[in-house]
Design an enzyme around this catalytic site. Sequence first.
Site, PDB file in Angstrom:
ATOM      1  N   HIS A  48       1.078  -1.175   0.125  1.00 49.00           N
ATOM      2  CA  HIS A  48       0.176   0.078   0.347  1.00 49.00           C
ATOM      3  C   HIS A  48       1.108   1.515  -0.086  1.00 49.00           C
ATOM      4  CE1 HIS A  48      -3.718  -3.082   1.754  1.00 49.00           C
ATOM      5  NE2 HIS A  48      -3.533  -2.271   0.364  1.00 49.00           N
ATOM      6  N   ARG A 100      -8.587 -11.373   3.453  1.00 48.19           N
ATOM      7  CA  ARG A 100      -7.190 -11.608   3.546  1.00 48.19           C
ATOM      8  C   ARG A 100      -7.555 -12.242   5.201  1.00 48.19           C
ATOM      9  NH1 ARG A 100      -3.943  -7.951   0.440  1.00 48.19           N
ATOM     10  NH2 ARG A 100      -5.904  -7.480  -0.729  1.00 48.19           N
TER      11      ARG A 100
END
Length: 393
Positions: free
Chosen positions: A181, A241
């Site tokens: 990210h 996830r």
Amino acid sequence: MTDTVLVVNAGSSSIKVELFAADAALTSLLSGQIEAIGLAPRLALRDAAGTTVAEEAWGQGEGPRDHRAALAAIGTALARVAGQHRIVAIGHRVVHGGATLAAPVVIDPAIRAELAALAPLAPLHQPHNLAGIDAMAELHPGVMQVACFDTAFHRGHPWVADTFALPRALWRRGIRRYGFHGLSYAYIAMRLAEVAPEIARGRVVVAHLGNGASMCAIRDGRSIDSTMGFTALDGLPMGTRSGQLDPGVVLHLLTAEGYDAPALTRLLYHESGLKGLSGLSSDMRALERAGTAEAQEAIAYFVYRIRKELGALTAALGGLDALAFTAGIGENSAAIRAAVCEGMGWLGIALDAAANARGETVLSTPASRVRVLRIPTDEERMIALETLRLLRA
Ligand code: AMP
């Protein structure tokens, strides 16, 4: 003819594109995506006003079947509606830059080979990113292409935040805590300097809470630690996830529960997180609406892990000056932001409930020692900015 920068974000089941005017304001001209590749693909492009200017949908098993075909379809649709624009550079989101690529780079054959060699580190994403690069090279021969990495912003981590306690040889072979990210965090760090210049050089935790979720500790504009590690599986629970997991669980599933590598991959990437805990959905909006006990527990686990990581990252920073929320959940869910900040007075956080409900930029009270901020992220703009910078270099 307007000179433009095209940004391509080729993910595992969708490809997003955005076209920016290659000027100082980087005005967004067109954006769109092709989704559900390999299933029943849908393609849509919108102009700056949000009006749909191209749309196509295919039935199950029809239309573009793989990324190569999907890239060609969206590239062709874009060329049709953006005929008056000249693409002068193309920026790609690339998930992995490995241990050495710490900044965006112009793609040449040597870099292309280096990126391909990194594919085993991100097998679910890197091959799609490479397909995007190859497709654009074919559609726009001779146009400069730039790779911008999700890992790059984290490459300056101190060694203790870059390693696992495994034998040294494994670290040397690339088993490291890379962090992801990074394009979102780089964008937020840049925006911080604009919205809160007095704390932009301080100690900041950014919570990127979207379908993928992670947190980053930033000091003086640089990442010093992140909740994601070797892959984008670690840290916070996400839509599907698992987030942090005792590695002993993986060993147990392999040795006692009959899982093999593909089944584990499916479990940890696609069937866990909010979806696995709620048994309902990976989508936070759906969970907030559902109100079932399982949905509430899934949200409670998500919030608990964010609060715990906030404490850990604050310790890594040696204190906290600001907490910034971003991405789909961080930008839009006042309830999650409130739950994260609840009872955090000991850390110096005092949330202004009304400002939080309105989704303002500053969410903390004037007396709050820690500034709480809501800053929308824009990874595509960050890629366009870096691409233009390299074009002008
Ligand atoms: P992203 O991956 O950044 O697009 O974020 C997607 C996530 O943001 C999904 O879980 C959405 O349900 C969530 N989200 C988007 N809007 C809202 C909202 N208004 N309230 C709660 N969650 C939201």
